[in-house]
Design an enzyme around this catalytic site. Structure first.
Site, mmCIF file in Angstrom:
data_model
loop_
_atom_site.group_PDB
_atom_site.id
_atom_site.type_symbol
_atom_site.label_atom_id
_atom_site.label_comp_id
_atom_site.label_asym_id
_atom_site.label_seq_id
_atom_site.Cartn_x
_atom_site.Cartn_y
_atom_site.Cartn_z
ATOM 1 N N GLY A 84 0.499 -1.615 0.249
ATOM 2 C CA GLY A 84 -0.069 -0.025 0.089
ATOM 3 C C GLY A 84 1.095 1.474 -0.111
ATOM 4 O O GLY A 84 2.477 1.217 -0.086
ATOM 5 N N GLY A 86 3.073 3.152 1.170
ATOM 6 C CA GLY A 86 3.216 3.862 2.639
ATOM 7 C C GLY A 86 3.747 5.201 2.677
ATOM 8 O O GLY A 86 4.180 5.514 3.991
ATOM 9 N N ARG A 87 3.425 6.264 1.411
ATOM 10 C CA ARG A 87 4.357 6.887 2.016
ATOM 11 C C ARG A 87 3.832 8.274 0.290
ATOM 12 O O ARG A 87 3.981 8.900 0.698
ATOM 13 C CB ARG A 87 5.752 7.537 1.825
ATOM 14 C CG ARG A 87 6.283 6.511 0.243
ATOM 15 C CD ARG A 87 8.065 6.686 -0.265
ATOM 16 N NE ARG A 87 8.603 6.595 -0.858
ATOM 17 C CZ ARG A 87 9.475 6.702 -1.241
ATOM 18 N NH1 ARG A 87 9.864 7.701 -0.850
ATOM 19 N NH2 ARG A 87 10.201 5.852 -2.080
ATOM 20 N N LYS A 107 3.354 11.507 -3.475
ATOM 21 C CA LYS A 107 4.483 10.813 -2.839
ATOM 22 C C LYS A 107 5.569 11.719 -1.664
ATOM 23 O O LYS A 107 6.031 12.503 -2.478
ATOM 24 C CB LYS A 107 5.527 10.045 -3.497
ATOM 25 C CG LYS A 107 6.371 9.121 -3.410
ATOM 26 C CD LYS A 107 5.954 7.726 -4.281
ATOM 27 C CE LYS A 107 7.731 8.178 -5.376
ATOM 28 N NZ LYS A 107 7.811 6.922 -5.771
ATOM 29 N N ASP A 119 9.190 5.989 7.558
ATOM 30 C CA ASP A 119 9.419 7.442 7.569
ATOM 31 C C ASP A 119 7.609 8.108 6.803
ATOM 32 O O ASP A 119 7.939 9.189 6.643
ATOM 33 C CB ASP A 119 10.440 8.294 8.070
ATOM 34 C CG ASP A 119 11.239 8.569 6.572
ATOM 35 O OD1 ASP A 119 10.389 8.067 5.644
ATOM 36 O OD2 ASP A 119 12.304 8.940 6.552
ATOM 37 N N ARG A 170 1.932 13.677 -8.732
ATOM 38 C CA ARG A 170 2.717 12.779 -10.262
ATOM 39 C C ARG A 170 1.167 12.512 -10.562
ATOM 40 O O ARG A 170 0.120 12.716 -9.682
ATOM 41 C CB ARG A 170 3.348 11.609 -10.233
ATOM 42 C CG ARG A 170 2.981 10.421 -9.758
ATOM 43 C CD ARG A 170 3.901 8.976 -9.630
ATOM 44 N NE ARG A 170 3.199 8.327 -8.613
ATOM 45 C CZ ARG A 170 3.694 7.328 -8.041
ATOM 46 N NH1 ARG A 170 5.004 6.760 -8.560
ATOM 47 N NH2 ARG A 170 3.219 6.216 -7.565
ATOM 48 N N ASP A 242 4.132 -5.110 -7.678
ATOM 49 C CA ASP A 242 3.442 -3.414 -7.234
ATOM 50 C C ASP A 242 3.139 -2.446 -8.081
ATOM 51 O O ASP A 242 3.299 -0.981 -7.978
ATOM 52 C CB ASP A 242 3.474 -3.353 -5.760
ATOM 53 C CG ASP A 242 4.663 -3.567 -4.904
ATOM 54 O OD1 ASP A 242 5.418 -4.803 -5.278
ATOM 55 O OD2 ASP A 242 5.343 -2.718 -4.773
ATOM 56 N N ASN A 243 4.357 -2.160 -8.726
ATOM 57 C CA ASN A 243 5.306 -1.478 -8.971
ATOM 58 C C ASN A 243 4.801 -1.956 -10.771
ATOM 59 O O ASN A 243 5.075 -1.543 -12.085
ATOM 60 C CB ASN A 243 6.750 -1.411 -9.349
ATOM 61 C CG ASN A 243 7.023 -1.087 -8.429
ATOM 62 O OD1 ASN A 243 5.514 -0.822 -7.836
ATOM 63 N ND2 ASN A 243 7.841 -1.448 -7.680
HETATM 64 P P1 AMP Z 1 8.505 1.145 -3.505
HETATM 65 O O1 AMP Z 1 10.211 0.459 -3.515
HETATM 66 O O2 AMP Z 1 8.235 2.526 -4.357
HETATM 67 O O3 AMP Z 1 7.166 0.173 -5.084
HETATM 68 O O4 AMP Z 1 7.743 0.784 -2.707
HETATM 69 C C1 AMP Z 1 7.634 -0.749 -2.334
HETATM 70 C C2 AMP Z 1 6.588 -0.174 -0.775
HETATM 71 O O5 AMP Z 1 7.786 0.699 0.181
HETATM 72 C C3 AMP Z 1 5.236 0.724 -1.023
HETATM 73 O O6 AMP Z 1 4.246 0.002 -0.119
HETATM 74 C C4 AMP Z 1 5.626 2.115 -0.466
HETATM 75 O O7 AMP Z 1 5.156 2.651 0.251
HETATM 76 C C5 AMP Z 1 7.124 1.447 0.167
HETATM 77 N N1 AMP Z 1 7.312 2.481 1.973
HETATM 78 C C6 AMP Z 1 7.985 2.615 0.932
HETATM 79 N N2 AMP Z 1 9.291 3.872 1.306
HETATM 80 C C7 AMP Z 1 8.978 4.608 2.020
HETATM 81 C C8 AMP Z 1 8.720 4.868 3.105
HETATM 82 N N3 AMP Z 1 10.435 5.936 3.338
HETATM 83 N N4 AMP Z 1 8.035 5.006 4.488
HETATM 84 C C9 AMP Z 1 6.633 4.612 4.080
HETATM 85 N N5 AMP Z 1 6.815 3.296 3.285
HETATM 86 C C10 AMP Z 1 7.906 3.135 2.259
HETATM 87 MG MG MG Z 2 6.087 1.168 -5.952
#
Ligand code: AMP
Ligand code: MG
Length: 458
Positions: A84, A86-87, A107, A119, A170, A242-243
């Site tokens: 989900g 997360g940020r 984001k 965070d 975005r 998820d991507n």
């Molecule tokens: P990503 O690698 O950007 O596709 O992120 C994978 C997952 O990690 C997603 O659920 C993001 O929301 C979460 N995520 C990445 N960076 C952070 C962060 N700094 N704080 C909280 N969640 C994060």
């Molecule tokens: Mg992602």
């Protein structure tokens, strides 16, 4: 000047799949970059977006209904049932001046119910990186999310060392991912998955009327997108489910990078220790991800269980052919002629000689003589005998891509407060067919790319 009107159709229709969240208070928000052309396309007023109210809105604190979207995902092959936003926050949907529905999403705005100990923040360098690479991809004709703005928050955040915090705003055709369907399957009943896939189909392929046709449309859209990545030497770096979007748009520019020398085994991501997401694996990984989507959707394909499985299997069996066609089309575009044997020999020569991909492609449009030095006189003679459409190649093969060494240097300067090199690079890669001088098309110095690493979750 006033706040834009946003719809909240997804949040209204799927309360199970979202959590209400808003941006955290920021000590010193500043708009660093605004994509005025995109703002106007979206029907947004750039003047208002620059105002204090506009910046507050971009940070998810404008008082509108903002939510974090839920999704699951296979990360490096392992299922994470609850990822989900997360940020990040979905600010809502809007209809652009061309009549298309777009998500507006931000984001790096602080923790949500999905933060899992993170965070919730973003760092300025990586947010500027996503802005530039996604806008470059758009200019190169690759379906992609687009970057509207980067806002620095005034926070100092921890990323190994202390770095400036920022958010990226975005837009996307939608933020629905294979992982969104997986999440609905994990947390809900059959009706939820049915409603979600119906919503996605009506949004992205309104002419289609079955779930099976929608699944195949996702397959086609993704194959077209990845065929373009492969032509351009783009390595996504973290092709988790998820991507991988349902729209076919490229999303999440964390650890991505372009290769310079054509070595299909190339990967840059620091956490991809086994090269799962290496350049040459991307089509196969797409197939793997689509199989996960098929698993999540299969009961929707037919009321009869066996018939449903057979339909899913038949669709997946078509994937290799769908991929091959997409790849052949891109290769024919790249060469300005669709001779299969010539195309095969071209790929073999690229692998064998490992030249700089971007400048070699450019020679197809610019200089057959110089090209002969790279791939040999014989291939060039056979190619010219087919009367390739070199005029079309002039608007296909970029002079400029975000080369790792140039982007890295520009981001280092930007983090230190000097945006000039970044803005110069941005201007070149978003107008990639025009001559902006030799400096920004220089390949990396010997050895740079071998040492270069990219990072996720930054
Ligand atoms: P990503 O690698 O950007 O596709 O992120 C994978 C997952 O990690 C997603 O659920 C993001 O929301 C979460 N995520 C990445 N960076 C952070 C962060 N700094 N704080 C909280 N969640 C994060
Ligand atoms: Mg992602």
């Amino acid at each position: 000047m006033s706040a834009p009107h946003l719809d909240h159709r997804f949040a209204d229709a799927f309360p199970e799949l979202v959590h209400a969240a808003r941006g955290e208070p920021q000590p010193d928000p500043r708009l660093i970059l605004l994509n005025e052309t995109l703002a106007r396309e979206l029907g947004l007023d750039p003047g208002w977006l620059r105002s204090p109210e506009g910046v507050t809105f971009l940070l998810g604190r404008g008082g509108g209904r903002t939510v974090a979207m839920g999704y699951a995902g296979h990360q490096f092959g392992q299922l994470s049932p609850r990822l989900g936003d997360g940020r990040a926050l979905l600010l809502g949907e809007l209809t652009d001046t061309a009549g298309r529905v777009r998500d507006l999403h931000t984001k790096g705005t602080g923790p949500t119910a999905f933060s899992r100990g993170g965070d919730g923040r973003g760092a300025l360098g990586p947010m500027l990186r996503e802005y530039l690479v996604s806008e470059a991809m758009h200019a190169l004709g690759v379906p992609t999310t687009r970057a509207l703005a980067v806002v620095s928050t005034g926070r100092k955040i921890q990323r190994g060392g202390v770095v400036p915090g920022a958010a990226l705003v975005r837009t996307a055709a939608s933020h629905l991912r294979i992982g969104t369907v997986q999440y609905a399957r994990l947390i809900g009943d059959e009706d939820l998955v049915d409603r979600l896939c119906t919503y996605a189909r009506e949004r992205h392929h309104p002419a289609l009327d079955t779930h099976e046709a929608f699944f195949r449309a996702v397959m086609h859209a993704q194959a077209e997108t990845i065929a373009k990545w492969m032509r351009l030497g783009f390595i996504h770096g973290v092709m988790n489910t998820d991507n991988t979007t349902l729209s076919g748009e490229t999303i999440d520019y964390g650890p991505c990078a372009f290769l310079d020398r054509f070595d299909p085994a190339t990967f840059f991501s620091s956490i991809d220790t086994h090269g799962r997401y290496a350049f040459r694996n991307q089509p196969a990984i797409l197939g793997w991800n689509l199989a996960r989507l098929a698993e999540a959707m299969v009961p929707l394909f037919d009321a009869d269980e066996n018939a449903a499985v057979e339909k899913a299997q038949a669709a997946m069996d078509d994937f290799p052919g769908v991929w091959e066609k997409a790849q052949e089309r891109e290769l024919a575009r790249a060469l300005g002629t669709s001779d299969a044997d010539l195309g095969r020999r071209w790929l073999e020569l690229l692998e064998e000689r490992a030249p700089d991909l971007t400048s070699t492609h450019r020679l197809l449009a610019d200089s057959p003589t110089a090209l002969a030095e790279v791939v040999g006189r014989e291939w060039v003679a056979d190619w010219q005998a087919l009367s390739p459409d070199t005029a079309a190649l002039d608007r296909l093969h970029p002079r400029y891509i975000p080369r790792n060494h140039l982007l890295q240097a520009a981001l280092t300067d930007a983090e230190a407060g000097d945006l000039v090199p970044y803005l110069q690079l941005l201007a070149a890669v978003t107008d990639p067919y025009t001559d902006h001088g030799p400096e920004l098309r220089r390949p990396a110095p010997e050895g740079f790319d071998e040492m270069f690493r990219t990072f996720c979750g930054t």
